[in-house]
Design an enzyme around this catalytic site. Sequence first.
Site, PDB file in Angstrom:
ATOM      1  CB  SER A 215      -0.892   0.007   1.247  1.00  0.00           C
ATOM      2  OG  SER A 215      -1.540   1.258   1.421  1.00  0.00           O
TER       3      SER A 215
ATOM      4  CE1 TYR B  31      -4.721  -2.522   4.713  1.00  0.00           C
ATOM      5  CE2 TYR B  31      -3.706  -0.356   4.519  1.00  0.00           C
ATOM      6  CZ  TYR B  31      -4.256  -1.481   3.930  1.00  0.00           C
ATOM      7  OH  TYR B  31      -4.324  -1.568   2.555  1.00  0.00           O
TER       8      TYR B  31
END
Length: 246
Positions: free
Chosen positions: A138, A151
């Site tokens: 990400s 995350y």
Amino acid sequence: MKQTPNTVFLTGATSGIGLGLALRLHELGDKVIISGRREDRLDRIAAEHPGIETVPLDVADPARIAEVADEVTRAHPELNVVATVAGIMHPERLLDPAHLATAEATVTTNLLGTIRVLSAFLPFLAEQPEAAVITVSSGLAFVPLPLTPTYAATKAAIHSYTESLRVQLADTPVRVFELVPPAVQTALMNQEDDENAMPLEPFLSEAMALLAAQAEGELLVETVKPLRYAERDGSYPQVLAQLSHF
């Protein structure tokens, strides 16, 4: 990555980026096997897209990962691509002791799920004439969203793990790709209608073009580059401050 035909197994492919990649690869003529936790969605996808095969899999279950790896490689001895897309993203308040359960689930799914799936499939892929692995990190691996600290931490770990994986597999037929999405309009964190997120279809088009053009390495759409290169460009404090407002 090798041109079609490939035989591709994807985790986390019942919605969002995973499903989008599966459908794009299927349209190109690749054999696609998707997995996910929700059997009703798997059944619907198989009915709507004849030729796509499905297998139930929760990547938080190590025993099931081993079973699926055995099932898929036996049924598809030509399997040559594995994409680890499964992931979860939830907000956490770190002064609340309840956040620990969220953190542990996130590490189990995002990081250990990826490592366990790759561990199960890599010996098989290394025996193929040409093969590829696609991990998914990400933009938040490079500048965290403070609202979702675990995350972001798991995605930073995926980036680091993928770098090491690429070096260790350099003398094998397995090429290693890291897909680095920005915020994309998917169900992850209810971003379907978020005007700050990249629409899914343009993201998929750009990502697929990069996958076709590159021999291996990071797959960086233009939208994610301000995050990816924030530290290099000296904009890290400003980008972190922007993300801190979410």
